[in-house]
Write an enzyme that holds these catalytic residues in place. Sequence first.
Site, short mmCIF file in Angstrom:
data_model
loop_
_atom_site.label_atom_id
_atom_site.label_comp_id
_atom_site.label_asym_id
_atom_site.label_seq_id
_atom_site.Cartn_x
_atom_site.Cartn_y
_atom_site.Cartn_z
N LYS A 105 0.80 -1.12 -0.06
CA LYS A 105 0.12 0.11 0.16
C LYS A 105 0.70 1.23 0.08
O LYS A 105 0.52 2.26 -0.45
CB LYS A 105 -1.03 -0.10 1.09
N GLU A 143 -5.27 -6.26 -4.83
CA GLU A 143 -6.10 -6.81 -3.80
C GLU A 143 -5.67 -6.65 -2.34
O GLU A 143 -6.32 -6.42 -1.35
CB GLU A 143 -6.94 -7.98 -4.25
N GLY A 181 -6.30 -6.67 4.05
CA GLY A 181 -6.08 -8.06 4.08
C GLY A 181 -6.73 -8.94 3.25
O GLY A 181 -6.86 -8.66 1.86
N ILE A 190 -10.15 -9.14 2.87
CA ILE A 190 -11.36 -8.83 2.41
C ILE A 190 -11.29 -8.31 1.24
O ILE A 190 -10.38 -7.42 0.64
CB ILE A 190 -11.96 -7.49 3.44
N GLY A 227 2.16 -11.70 13.93
CA GLY A 227 2.44 -11.36 12.61
C GLY A 227 1.38 -10.27 11.92
O GLY A 227 1.31 -10.38 10.94
N GLU A 274 3.36 -4.36 10.88
CA GLU A 274 4.37 -4.18 9.59
C GLU A 274 5.78 -4.50 10.24
O GLU A 274 5.91 -4.44 11.48
CB GLU A 274 4.12 -2.82 9.20
N ASP A 285 -0.13 3.16 7.90
CA ASP A 285 -0.52 1.95 7.08
C ASP A 285 -2.03 2.17 6.55
O ASP A 285 -2.30 2.03 5.70
CB ASP A 285 -0.50 0.67 7.98
N LYS A 331 -3.91 3.06 2.81
CA LYS A 331 -5.10 2.41 2.38
C LYS A 331 -6.02 3.19 2.00
O LYS A 331 -6.79 3.06 0.91
CB LYS A 331 -5.60 1.24 3.48
N GLY A 386 -2.37 -10.61 8.74
CA GLY A 386 -1.95 -11.81 8.95
C GLY A 386 -1.67 -12.98 7.64
O GLY A 386 -2.14 -12.31 6.60
N1 HSE Z 1 0.03 -4.25 9.38
C1 HSE Z 1 -1.07 -4.25 8.51
C2 HSE Z 1 -2.20 -4.25 9.65
C3 HSE Z 1 -1.13 -5.27 7.64
O1 HSE Z 1 -2.15 -4.65 10.69
O2 HSE Z 1 -3.48 -4.07 9.07
C4 HSE Z 1 -2.01 -5.38 6.81
O3 HSE Z 1 -1.89 -4.40 5.86
#
Ligand code: HSE
Length: 438
Positions: free
Chosen positions: A109, A133, A138, A140, A191, A194, A205, A209, A308
Site C-alpha cells: 500500500k 487486492e 488483508g 477482505i 504477525g 508491519e 498504514d 489504504k 496476517g
Molecule cells: N500491518 C497491517 C495491519 C497489515 O495491521 O493491518 C495489513 O496491511
Amino acid sequence: MEEKRKQLRIGLAGLGNVGTGVYKNLLKNQDLLSERTGTTLVVTKIAVRDINRKRDIEVPKELITSNWNELIEDPDIDVIVELIGGVDEAFKLISGALNANKAVVTGNKAVLAERGKELIELSEKQNAPLYCEAAVAGGIPIIKAVKEALIGNRIGSIYGIINGTSNYILTRMNSGGIEFSEALAEATEKGYAEADPSLDINGWDAGHKAIILGWLSYGQWLRTEEVSVIGIEDISLDDVAFADDLGYEIKLLGVIRQAKNDERIEVRVSPNLIPKDHILSSVDGVFNAVAVHGDVVGETLFYGSGAGQDATSSAVISDLADAAENINNRVGCTGFVPKGEFGTVLPLSETISQYYLRLSVADRPGVLAKIATITANHDVGILSVIQPEPESSTEHIPLVLLLHDASYGTVQAALKSILELDTVEPKHTLLRVETLEQ
Ligand code: HSE
C-alpha cells in the site's frame, strides 16, 4: 482426453510473512486452483534478501535468488508478485516488471499511495495489468468490490477499520484493560504488525489504504500531504474508559467521503469515538471492516481478517487467478481502472464532525462555566460533560466534553482559547466522534 492445463509462471519477490503464505497456500490448494482457473499456478523463482535466513517452510534451493532483477529478466515468468514492501525499491521492481510487459501483483500500500498514479499510468501504457487486492484490508475483497462490483454507484462514504494491528491494540485495551505497549507486542508476535510497526501505530498504514480507496472511489490519487493522518499512540486507558462511559468505543477509522451538499471529498484517518450500538464497534481484534455507501446499492459492509499471513495471501492468490485468466485466455483485460476524477479536496479545517475533548482542569468553581462560554462564543455546542469525583484531594482533575458538530478549524480555535485559561493544563486529548451517517 483431459485438456492439458495451461500454466501461470510466477516470480515471487519477498518471502516474509505474506510471501511465505502465498507460497504455502498456492501449494496447499494447487489442485483446487487448477480446477477453478483452468491454469496451473506455479512459483518458478523466488527473490529473497537473505538466502541463508532460516524459514518456516521448505523451498527448493534452485528456486531462490537474491536478485529480483532475475525475475524481470526471465522470459518464462508471466507474473511478478511484489511483496518486498517499502517504496523506492518496490517502485523499481514494479515499474521494471511492467516495462518488461509482465503482469504484477502487489500487496504494497505504501508504494501505491506514494507512486500509484505513475504505476497505473505505466500499467496502462504497457498493457500489463497491476493488481493490488492485498493492499487494503488483508483478506477482505474490498478492492474488487469498490472497483468492480460497485462501479454503478456514486460513493457517498467509506468508513473503514483498515489497520488490524491498531484494532487489535484498541480491542485489548478496551476489553482486556492492558496497556498499549503490551498489546503492540502481542500484535507483533502474531504477525499482524508491519516490519516497521511505527506505520501501524502512527496511522500511516491505514492512511496509505485510505488513499487507495480514495482513488477507487473518486478517481484521484490524493497526495500524502492532502490527507490528515493521526495514529493511536496517544490513546490512553483513561480515554478508552471515558468513551465507554459516554456510550462509545475508540476505533482507528479511515474516512473517505464526499462532503454533505458539496462536491469536495475528504480522506483522513484518526482514532474516533464511534457509537457502541453501531455494527463497526463490534469489529474486534485483527478484524477489519469497511462500510461503503453507494447511491444505488445503499449500505454495504465488508468484514474479515485484515492482516496476517493466510488472510493476506488469499487476496494475492485471487489476483493471480485474475492474471491467469488475463494472460492465458488472452482476454486483453488489464483490470478496470477508474477514469473520471470527482471532486476537489476539502481542507482539513473545513471537515465536520463531533468531538471528544479531555482536559485537565483546576478543581475550582467556575472553570466549567468559563470553558462553556468559550465554546459558545465559537458557536460550538456541548452535548455532554463528565467530571468524575476526584478520588483524593488533587489540584487538577479530568473534565471530558462531548462537542456538537463543528468544523475542525473552529474547534481548534476554541481549544486554543480554552488552553489559554490559567485553570486548564496544556495536556489534553481531542478526538473526533463519528456518528457514521452516510
Ligand atoms: N500491518 C497491517 C495491519 C497489515 O495491521 O493491518 C495489513 O496491511
